[in-house]
Design an enzyme around this catalytic site. Sequence first.
Site, short mmCIF file in Angstrom:
data_model
loop_
_atom_site.label_atom_id
_atom_site.label_comp_id
_atom_site.label_asym_id
_atom_site.label_seq_id
_atom_site.Cartn_x
_atom_site.Cartn_y
_atom_site.Cartn_z
N ARG A 130 0.89 -1.18 -0.06
CA ARG A 130 0.03 0.34 0.02
C ARG A 130 1.10 1.08 0.18
O ARG A 130 0.44 2.29 -0.77
CB ARG A 130 -1.31 0.11 1.51
CG ARG A 130 -1.92 -0.72 0.60
CD ARG A 130 -2.89 -0.40 2.36
NE ARG A 130 -2.24 -1.46 3.44
CZ ARG A 130 -2.65 -2.14 4.98
NH1 ARG A 130 -3.51 -1.11 4.85
NH2 ARG A 130 -2.25 -2.54 5.48
N THR A 151 3.40 -13.45 10.22
CA THR A 151 4.25 -12.66 11.61
C THR A 151 4.90 -13.67 12.08
O THR A 151 6.02 -13.62 12.54
CB THR A 151 3.42 -11.65 12.14
OG1 THR A 151 2.16 -12.12 12.79
CG2 THR A 151 3.26 -10.87 11.66
N GLY A 188 -5.86 -5.88 15.56
CA GLY A 188 -6.08 -7.40 15.89
C GLY A 188 -6.68 -7.01 17.08
O GLY A 188 -5.81 -5.84 17.85
N ASN A 209 1.77 1.85 7.16
CA ASN A 209 0.94 1.19 5.75
C ASN A 209 0.35 2.51 4.60
O ASN A 209 0.79 1.20 3.21
CB ASN A 209 -0.47 0.81 5.78
CG ASN A 209 0.60 -0.41 7.30
OD1 ASN A 209 0.92 -1.49 7.43
ND2 ASN A 209 -0.44 0.31 8.54
N SER A 252 35.79 46.15 -6.24
CA SER A 252 34.25 45.68 -6.63
C SER A 252 35.33 44.66 -7.83
O SER A 252 35.53 45.33 -8.72
CB SER A 252 33.41 46.67 -6.80
OG SER A 252 32.74 46.84 -5.59
N ARG A 284 44.25 47.50 -15.41
CA ARG A 284 42.99 48.29 -15.67
C ARG A 284 43.22 49.35 -16.90
O ARG A 284 44.03 49.55 -17.34
CB ARG A 284 42.28 49.70 -15.54
CG ARG A 284 41.74 48.96 -13.66
CD ARG A 284 41.08 51.09 -13.11
NE ARG A 284 40.19 49.92 -12.16
CZ ARG A 284 40.44 50.93 -11.00
NH1 ARG A 284 41.30 52.45 -11.61
NH2 ARG A 284 39.73 51.04 -9.69
#
Length: 458
Positions: free
Chosen positions: A15, A79, A138, A225, A404, A439
């Site tokens: 499931r 089981t 059960g 489940n 920067s 630069r």
Amino acid sequence: MEFTAIILAGGQGTRMKSPLPKVLHPVAGQPMIARVIGTCRQAGITQVRVVVGHGQSLVKTVLEPLNVSTHVQEQQLGTANAVQSANLESLETDVIIMNGDHPLITDQDLKNFISDFKEQQLDLAVITVELDNPAEFGRIVRKHDQLVSIVEAKDASMETLKIREVNTGIYLAKASVLKKYIPLIKNNNSKKEFYLTDLIDLALTDRLKVQALLSKNTDVAHGVNNQAELAEATKKVFQSKTKKLMENGVIFIDPQATHVEEGVIIGAGSVIYPGAFIRGKTAIGAFTVIEPNCFISDSIIGDSVHMKAGSYIEQVIIKNKASVGPYARLRPETTIGESAHVGNFVEMKKVNFGNKSKAGHLTYLGDAEIGEDVNIGCGTITCNYAADKKKYKTVIGDRVFVGSDTQLVAPVTVESDSLIASGTTVTKNVPAGALALSRSPQVNKEGYAKKFQKKSES
Ligand code: UD1
Ligand code: CA
């Protein structure tokens, strides 16, 4: 503790509608089976036997490092058959039988069951709970309060189905009881399975001391489940974690909307905003603020740290009073020094970022050693990955000012107290106290703007 756990994990979990074996589905980040085994350890149960069947090769790889013995149930015949597969002949201690798909059981639950079993000197016990909706469980049939038998829902009469006390699937037994009675169980029921519940009838017939022990914690019966029950279990684990943290003084703006895995430590006075997802072996100090939608995995975060919204942090150390984000991405093997500042859209990988240093905006630093009090300007990039597909290191000393839009082409070292002019591509080492500048000189051509614009229009 002289107790052996037998954990049943052989079923298919049809499931779940998932290709993953059921017991490997994670509850709050940990496979269900690992969680159940971990709980046994916390309760002091050292010997753990796991019965595997469906998807066993995958399940075994998860069990491998957990120091358990695995027992293969060849066919899923029920089981009782699963328990029989666990090499009962070699048992030397009392046993607790548990389901691999009941992930919410706690170590305190186990300790309670074991001490009740011992105190009452029982031969066999089944743990029960009372449920408002007993559904497929059960049913526990009692006469004058005494356990008479367990009846599976499928085999039960209308009258029996009204019983609200149910079998959790957890049993405690003397080894001798299992050795003697498990092989005697037959499969004459509607499912043609060997039911472990029949153990109760056999033991009662032989007048052994058998009890149904009612547990107040109904979570022990929370079996997974299907996917909905899995999600519910995960939710419960997260909720109990935030509850514990709140009891210890952690402040949650909205605990339901915050996910903190169980292994995480958070100090008192820290504030966790909604949408934070904190996982693995993370430790967070006191008075730290984690803003919305931060993802934090396996990291160590100090006191009075401010992590702003949307940051993504993996295997990182952040020292006291540092601030990070919004939208910072810190990748493994990165350390952020005390009172350092990492701002928005900054990515770091394998970086040692010194105390009081700052990288405020839009920066990538990888494979770098950065000293104290350094300023990393906006748009700085360490070019750490070379055309030879190797990674190289950038080293920056203390008090360096990186202007920067700087590229640092590794391997390269920028010594302390130097200054890098913005727009520089650093390809050579910079000596201490120097100004580095690369630069091309600027040229201004009068009147050209208009001319150029006209040209492009025509
Ligand atoms: C079982 C109990 C039921 C109880 C419920 C609690 C029986 C007959 N019924 O029902 O009374 O209320 O648990 O959850 O015992 N497994 C194996 N091999 C098998 C069959 C099962 O390893 O051949 C494992 C499963 O992986 C699971 C556990 O045993 O971890 C329980 O099996 P499951 O089929 O879920 O039992 P239930 O029908 O839920
Ligand atoms: Ca079940």
